[in-house]
Design a protein around this motif. Structure first.
Motif, PDB file in Angstrom:
ATOM      1  N   VAL A 149       0.830  -1.193   0.000  1.00 12.63           N
ATOM      2  CA  VAL A 149       0.000   0.000   0.000  1.00 12.63           C
ATOM      3  C   VAL A 149       0.871   1.252   0.000  1.00 12.63           C
ATOM      4  O   VAL A 149       0.646   2.198  -0.764  1.00 12.63           O
ATOM      5  N   LEU A 150       1.882   1.263   0.859  1.00 10.36           N
ATOM      6  CA  LEU A 150       2.768   2.418   0.934  1.00 10.36           C
ATOM      7  C   LEU A 150       3.520   2.628  -0.377  1.00 10.36           C
ATOM      8  O   LEU A 150       3.722   3.757  -0.826  1.00 10.36           O
ATOM      9  N   GLU A 151       3.938   1.529  -0.992  1.00 11.61           N
ATOM     10  CA  GLU A 151       4.631   1.640  -2.278  1.00 11.61           C
ATOM     11  C   GLU A 151       3.704   2.190  -3.350  1.00 11.61           C
ATOM     12  O   GLU A 151       4.102   2.990  -4.200  1.00 11.61           O
ATOM     13  N   ARG A 152       2.453   1.749  -3.291  1.00 13.38           N
ATOM     14  CA  ARG A 152       1.475   2.231  -4.265  1.00 13.38           C
ATOM     15  C   ARG A 152       1.276   3.735  -4.114  1.00 13.38           C
ATOM     16  O   ARG A 152       1.173   4.470  -5.098  1.00 13.38           O
ATOM     17  N   LEU A 153       1.218   4.194  -2.865  1.00 16.80           N
ATOM     18  CA  LEU A 153       1.106   5.625  -2.617  1.00 16.80           C
ATOM     19  C   LEU A 153       2.345   6.364  -3.106  1.00 16.80           C
ATOM     20  O   LEU A 153       2.272   7.407  -3.746  1.00 16.80           O
ATOM     21  N   ARG A 154       3.497   5.797  -2.791  1.00 19.67           N
ATOM     22  CA  ARG A 154       4.763   6.434  -3.136  1.00 19.67           C
ATOM     23  C   ARG A 154       4.901   6.605  -4.651  1.00 19.67           C
ATOM     24  O   ARG A 154       5.385   7.618  -5.134  1.00 19.67           O
ATOM     25  N   ASN A 155       4.454   5.604  -5.378  1.00 22.07           N
ATOM     26  CA  ASN A 155       4.572   5.655  -6.836  1.00 22.07           C
ATOM     27  C   ASN A 155       3.482   6.502  -7.477  1.00 22.07           C
ATOM     28  O   ASN A 155       3.633   6.955  -8.605  1.00 22.07           O
ATOM     29  N   GLY A 156       2.397   6.703  -6.747  1.00 21.51           N
ATOM     30  CA  GLY A 156       1.253   7.363  -7.364  1.00 21.51           C
ATOM     31  C   GLY A 156       1.075   8.827  -7.011  1.00 21.51           C
ATOM     32  O   GLY A 156       0.174   9.470  -7.513  1.00 21.51           O
ATOM     33  N   GLN A 157       1.921   9.366  -6.146  1.00 23.80           N
ATOM     34  CA  GLN A 157       1.737  10.747  -5.711  1.00 23.80           C
ATOM     35  C   GLN A 157       2.897  11.639  -6.138  1.00 23.80           C
ATOM     36  O   GLN A 157       4.055  11.257  -6.082  1.00 23.80           O
ATOM     37  N   ARG A 213      -8.023  10.695   4.575  1.00 27.26           N
ATOM     38  CA  ARG A 213      -7.025  11.316   5.448  1.00 27.26           C
ATOM     39  C   ARG A 213      -5.891  10.340   5.765  1.00 27.26           C
ATOM     40  O   ARG A 213      -4.777  10.780   6.039  1.00 27.26           O
ATOM     41  N   THR A 214      -6.161   9.032   5.701  1.00 27.26           N
ATOM     42  CA  THR A 214      -5.079   8.079   5.946  1.00 27.26           C
ATOM     43  C   THR A 214      -4.020   8.154   4.846  1.00 27.26           C
ATOM     44  O   THR A 214      -2.842   7.902   5.090  1.00 27.26           O
ATOM     45  N   GLN A 215      -4.441   8.514   3.635  1.00 25.91           N
ATOM     46  CA  GLN A 215      -3.475   8.726   2.557  1.00 25.91           C
ATOM     47  C   GLN A 215      -2.594   9.932   2.897  1.00 25.91           C
ATOM     48  O   GLN A 215      -1.382   9.909   2.672  1.00 25.91           O
ATOM     49  N   ALA A 216      -3.228  10.965   3.444  1.00 26.15           N
ATOM     50  CA  ALA A 216      -2.482  12.167   3.821  1.00 26.15           C
ATOM     51  C   ALA A 216      -1.485  11.855   4.933  1.00 26.15           C
ATOM     52  O   ALA A 216      -0.356  12.351   4.937  1.00 26.15           O
ATOM     53  N   ALA A 217      -1.904  11.010   5.886  1.00 20.40           N
ATOM     54  CA  ALA A 217      -1.008  10.635   6.989  1.00 20.40           C
ATOM     55  C   ALA A 217       0.218   9.886   6.460  1.00 20.40           C
ATOM     56  O   ALA A 217       1.354  10.125   6.887  1.00 20.40           O
ATOM     57  N   ALA A 218      -0.017   8.966   5.511  1.00 17.51           N
ATOM     58  CA  ALA A 218       1.099   8.227   4.924  1.00 17.51           C
ATOM     59  C   ALA A 218       1.997   9.158   4.117  1.00 17.51           C
ATOM     60  O   ALA A 218       3.221   9.011   4.083  1.00 17.51           O
ATOM     61  N   TYR A 219       1.388  10.142   3.479  1.00 16.13           N
ATOM     62  CA  TYR A 219       2.116  11.154   2.693  1.00 16.13           C
ATOM     63  C   TYR A 219       3.068  11.934   3.590  1.00 16.13           C
ATOM     64  O   TYR A 219       4.242  12.136   3.272  1.00 16.13           O
ATOM     65  N   VAL A 220       2.554  12.367   4.740  1.00 16.42           N
ATOM     66  CA  VAL A 220       3.378  13.117   5.704  1.00 16.42           C
ATOM     67  C   VAL A 220       4.533  12.248   6.214  1.00 16.42           C
ATOM     68  O   VAL A 220       5.669  12.707   6.325  1.00 16.42           O
ATOM     69  N   ALA A 221       4.221  10.989   6.526  1.00 15.66           N
ATOM     70  CA  ALA A 221       5.259  10.082   7.024  1.00 15.66           C
ATOM     71  C   ALA A 221       6.375   9.934   5.979  1.00 15.66           C
ATOM     72  O   ALA A 221       7.564   9.874   6.321  1.00 15.66           O
ATOM     73  N   ARG A 222       5.986   9.866   4.719  1.00 10.66           N
ATOM     74  CA  ARG A 222       6.984   9.727   3.663  1.00 10.66           C
ATOM     75  C   ARG A 222       7.853  10.987   3.563  1.00 10.66           C
ATOM     76  O   ARG A 222       9.068  10.912   3.393  1.00 10.66           O
ATOM     77  N   LEU A 223       7.222  12.165   3.682  1.00 12.83           N
ATOM     78  CA  LEU A 223       7.982  13.406   3.625  1.00 12.83           C
ATOM     79  C   LEU A 223       8.977  13.506   4.787  1.00 12.83           C
ATOM     80  O   LEU A 223      10.117  13.926   4.619  1.00 12.83           O
ATOM     81  N   GLU A 224       8.510  13.080   5.970  1.00 12.84           N
ATOM     82  CA  GLU A 224       9.373  13.162   7.153  1.00 12.84           C
ATOM     83  C   GLU A 224      10.540  12.198   7.078  1.00 12.84           C
ATOM     84  O   GLU A 224      11.622  12.454   7.613  1.00 12.84           O
ATOM     85  N   SER A 225      10.316  11.046   6.410  1.00 14.09           N
ATOM     86  CA  SER A 225      11.401  10.069   6.310  1.00 14.09           C
ATOM     87  C   SER A 225      12.358  10.394   5.177  1.00 14.09           C
ATOM     88  O   SER A 225      13.425   9.804   5.053  1.00 14.09           O
ATOM     89  N   GLY A 226      11.929  11.334   4.323  1.00 12.72           N
ATOM     90  CA  GLY A 226      12.798  11.729   3.217  1.00 12.72           C
ATOM     91  C   GLY A 226      12.755  10.795   2.030  1.00 12.72           C
ATOM     92  O   GLY A 226      13.560  10.906   1.110  1.00 12.72           O
ATOM     93  N   ASN A 227      11.805   9.838   2.030  1.00 11.96           N
ATOM     94  CA  ASN A 227      11.708   8.896   0.909  1.00 11.96           C
ATOM     95  C   ASN A 227      10.805   9.457  -0.193  1.00 11.96           C
ATOM     96  O   ASN A 227       9.864  10.133   0.072  1.00 11.96           O
TER      97      ASN A 227
END
Length: 227
Positions: A149-157, A213-227
């Motif tokens: 799921v996280l990879e799908r978000l990462r590739n799609g945003q 909003r869970t997509q937004a939460a995962a988005y923020v986590a990705r930004l904070e991790s720098g990935n």
């Protein structure tokens, strides 16, 4: 009689029982689930509904620990009910129950914050154990599925261009969503009405091309991790 006072221990199973809410559009399914659950000494059914609308009206009053939600409903989806519950009542853990093995529904359930996803063909003992696990705050979801799921978000945003379109207020709200806050908690933090926050959240999700909003939460986590 020797005059001694005998203290009889009070049976308090309902004081500690896991409170379960059932959502399924088939009454016979709800009856079967209720009978199975109420037979357990450590859990009880505290409410039920046959539609998404009924569930969203009844769950706040029932105050369950676990909500068992059918995925497909006459007036919507149990996934949407899960999203709404997790947004407004984060202490309620959701277990999705479905007749169909559907990758897209599984993806949506994870995004909505469900703790588990099981098929209706599950054995009774396995279901009651799943309820216990979910009530304890554990996830029944395979970590590899969550990673997909996280990879799908990462590739799609897209990142920078979308963030640039947010106002300062929306960025602050996005950060607080990333911290797991509900609309009510964000409103208290920013001294704004909960309804105002809800409107802000809808606006920023639209700008980011997201639905939940869970997509937004995962988005923020990705930004904070720098990935």
């Amino acid at each position: 009689m020797n005059g001694r006072v005998v203290h009889v221990p009070v049976h308090n199973e309902h004081m500690t029982a896991i409170r379960v809410f059932l959502l399924d559009d088939h009454e016979i399914v709800r009856r079967g689930l209720a009978e199975l659950i109420n037979m357990q000494s450590d859990m009880e059914v505290v409410g039920e509904a046959g539609t998404a609308d009924e569930a969203l009206r009844r769950i706040p009053a029932a105050q369950p620990d676990v909500a068992i939600l059918d995925v497909r409903l006459p007036d919507g989806s149990g996934v949407e009910v899960c999203r709404e519950i997790r947004s407004t009542m984060p202490n309620v853990n959701c277990l999705m129950l479905t007749s169909y093995s559907d990758d897209e529904a599984l993806f949506n359930a994870i995004m909505a914050g469900a703790s588990g996803y099981v098929l209706k063909e599950i054995r009774g003992n396995d279901l009651t154990e799943a309820i216990r696990q979910v009530a304890a705050g554990n996830s029944l979801l395979d970590p590899s599925l969550t990673q997909k799921v996280l990879e799908r978000l990462r590739n799609g945003q897209k990142v920078d261009s979308e963030l640039a379109g947010l106002t300062e207020q929306e960025r602050q709200i996005l950060t607080l969503i990333g911290q797991g806050m509900t609309n009510r908690q964000i409103g208290e933090n920013m001294h704004l009405a909960e309804k105002t926050i809800k409107n802000y959240v809808s606006g920023l999700l639209a700008k980011l091309g997201m639905e939940r909003r869970t997509q937004a939460a995962a988005y923020v986590a990705r930004l904070e991790s720098g990935n």
